[in-house]
Design an enzyme around this catalytic site. Sequence first.
Site, mmCIF file in Angstrom:
data_model
loop_
_atom_site.group_PDB
_atom_site.id
_atom_site.type_symbol
_atom_site.label_atom_id
_atom_site.label_comp_id
_atom_site.label_asym_id
_atom_site.label_seq_id
_atom_site.Cartn_x
_atom_site.Cartn_y
_atom_site.Cartn_z
ATOM 1 N N ALA A 133 -3.133 -9.730 8.775
ATOM 2 C CA ALA A 133 -3.529 -8.905 7.628
ATOM 3 C C ALA A 133 -3.043 -7.470 7.775
ATOM 4 C CB ALA A 133 -5.046 -8.929 7.462
ATOM 5 N N GLY A 134 -2.192 -7.214 8.773
ATOM 6 C CA GLY A 134 -1.730 -5.843 8.993
ATOM 7 C C GLY A 134 -2.770 -5.000 9.701
ATOM 8 N N SER A 136 -3.529 -5.546 12.920
ATOM 9 C CA SER A 136 -3.136 -5.571 14.318
ATOM 10 C C SER A 136 -3.969 -6.500 15.204
ATOM 11 C CB SER A 136 -3.141 -4.151 14.898
ATOM 12 O OG SER A 136 -2.263 -4.115 15.975
ATOM 13 N N ASP A 185 0.070 0.429 17.670
ATOM 14 C CA ASP A 185 -1.061 -0.504 17.689
ATOM 15 C C ASP A 185 -1.663 -0.610 19.082
ATOM 16 O OD1 ASP A 185 -0.120 -0.857 15.168
ATOM 17 O OD2 ASP A 185 0.618 -2.903 15.476
HETATM 18 P P1 ADP Z 1 -1.348 -8.630 12.686
HETATM 19 O O1 ADP Z 1 -1.140 -8.060 14.036
HETATM 20 O O2 ADP Z 1 -1.182 -7.618 11.602
HETATM 21 O O3 ADP Z 1 -2.636 -9.357 12.536
HETATM 22 P P2 ADP Z 1 0.937 -10.154 13.477
HETATM 23 O O4 ADP Z 1 1.828 -11.064 12.738
HETATM 24 O O5 ADP Z 1 1.506 -9.007 14.193
HETATM 25 O O6 ADP Z 1 -0.186 -9.686 12.438
HETATM 26 O O7 ADP Z 1 0.120 -10.977 14.563
HETATM 27 C C1 ADP Z 1 -0.566 -12.140 14.190
HETATM 28 C C2 ADP Z 1 -0.316 -13.224 15.233
HETATM 29 O O8 ADP Z 1 -1.009 -12.878 16.452
HETATM 30 C C3 ADP Z 1 -0.896 -14.547 14.821
HETATM 31 O O9 ADP Z 1 0.034 -15.277 14.044
HETATM 32 C C4 ADP Z 1 -1.141 -15.207 16.171
HETATM 33 O O10 ADP Z 1 0.057 -15.716 16.684
HETATM 34 C C5 ADP Z 1 -1.562 -14.039 17.040
HETATM 35 N N1 ADP Z 1 -3.041 -13.866 17.035
HETATM 36 C C6 ADP Z 1 -3.728 -12.765 16.659
HETATM 37 N N2 ADP Z 1 -5.055 -12.927 16.796
HETATM 38 C C7 ADP Z 1 -5.239 -14.170 17.281
HETATM 39 C C8 ADP Z 1 -6.396 -14.940 17.631
HETATM 40 N N3 ADP Z 1 -7.627 -14.468 17.492
HETATM 41 N N4 ADP Z 1 -6.189 -16.188 18.101
HETATM 42 C C9 ADP Z 1 -4.943 -16.681 18.220
HETATM 43 N N5 ADP Z 1 -3.835 -16.006 17.905
HETATM 44 C C10 ADP Z 1 -3.955 -14.768 17.434
HETATM 45 MG MG MG Z 2 0.652 -7.208 14.729
#
Ligand code: ADP
Ligand code: MG
Length: 393
Positions: A133-134, A136, A185
């Site tokens: 969702a951006g 982080s 981040d």
């Molecule tokens: P953001 O950091 O904005 O949420 P990103 O695309 O940078 O988006 O990171 C999201 C990715 O990080 C997910 O697709 C997954 O691979 C990993 N991730 C983040 N949080 C979790 C979680 N709680 N459990 C498993 N994977 C996670």
């Molecule tokens: Mg990220």
Amino acid sequence: MTGWIVPRSDTDLAAAATTLFAAEFGVRPDGVWAAPGRVNLIGEHVDYAEGLSLPIALPHSTAVAVRGRGDGRMRLRSGLEPWDGAVADVGPGAPAGWAAYLAGVVWALRRTGLPDSAFGVDAAVASTVPIGAGLSSSAALECALALAVADLSGLPADDAGRAVLASCCVAAENEVALAPTGGMDQAIALRGQAGHALLVDSADGSVAAVPLDLAAHGLTLLVIDTRAPHRLVDGQYAQRRRSVEQAAARLGVPSLRHAVVGDLRRLGDPVLTRRARHVVGEIGRVRETLRLLESGRIRDVGAVLTASHVSLRDDFEVSCPELDSAVDAALAAGALGARMTGGGFGGSAIALVEEGEVDVVAGQVHSSARASGLEFPAFLRLGDGGRAARRIA
Ligand code: ADP
Ligand code: MG
């Protein structure tokens, strides 16, 4: 009906991670560590121009229950596909998927001299940070594990130690998960202070805590996760970055940090001029925000946030209908200012609002999305803000 994503207490989050850990591995973890998601108050798309940004930690965190093991192996668990492997299996693009963010951290720490060369982990994840969702979630995940490994292996975790951990998390994300990202981040997730935003200077990677007590002024930040469907934007990010670097080269400066608006006429090309105008203007808006915060004129920051959105929408062209709808509706409902936050093309927006009006503003944003046939957004409150990476059990 508006949907709120509520944070959990450290105790509850630790219990959730511990429960998953025990169910998966049949033993208790050595401990549980957590790190927060973040929003960037202002300073967007300037990190690759040696710019300034001002992220704030969310009260929503990711927890990792960890047990160290001495054989260099890893067993990683979350709600997603489990991964078992060895530190030696980790490299660019391997493992694929979510496990890269954890395996990559151990890999990067080993490279920078983790003392026990056979260090491995079993780890289980629980989180309230919305994924993708951006906000982080990726850095929250990396930084929670980095601190866990540091604590378990005796690496320093004072601010200097945390700066090293943050750079390992960036390496994990860039070199193993293969996601291009600056260091903002990881800096806020590991080095933020409660009750403060963090000024991150991409020119030299330095950080400085900036007092920010919105509640004391009767204000809060409403975070709007637009849940916009994922778009193919990889090419767009690279293109923007190229334009910014090209503009600096044409002006004969090492980066746009060294340019002023008056210089931009010399660029000639109208698209390049607009891209550069965003970057130069945005760095100026970060400085203006710092001045306003310092002089206690917090409500006036609202107009600066809105100006940032207009610049990202019209000059940098990284907004999208969902973000514009959220920002417009929040402003129409009385927000003091609002803007998209993060890379754009989806993700989240923030609105600076009077504390008593946060439900009204969220309700209007929701209604506006519904009226436009857009995905219903989810909402987060900043509350008292979040805390940097910490041990929670
Ligand atoms: P953001 O950091 O904005 O949420 P990103 O695309 O940078 O988006 O990171 C999201 C990715 O990080 C997910 O697709 C997954 O691979 C990993 N991730 C983040 N949080 C979790 C979680 N709680 N459990 C498993 N994977 C996670
Ligand atoms: Mg990220």
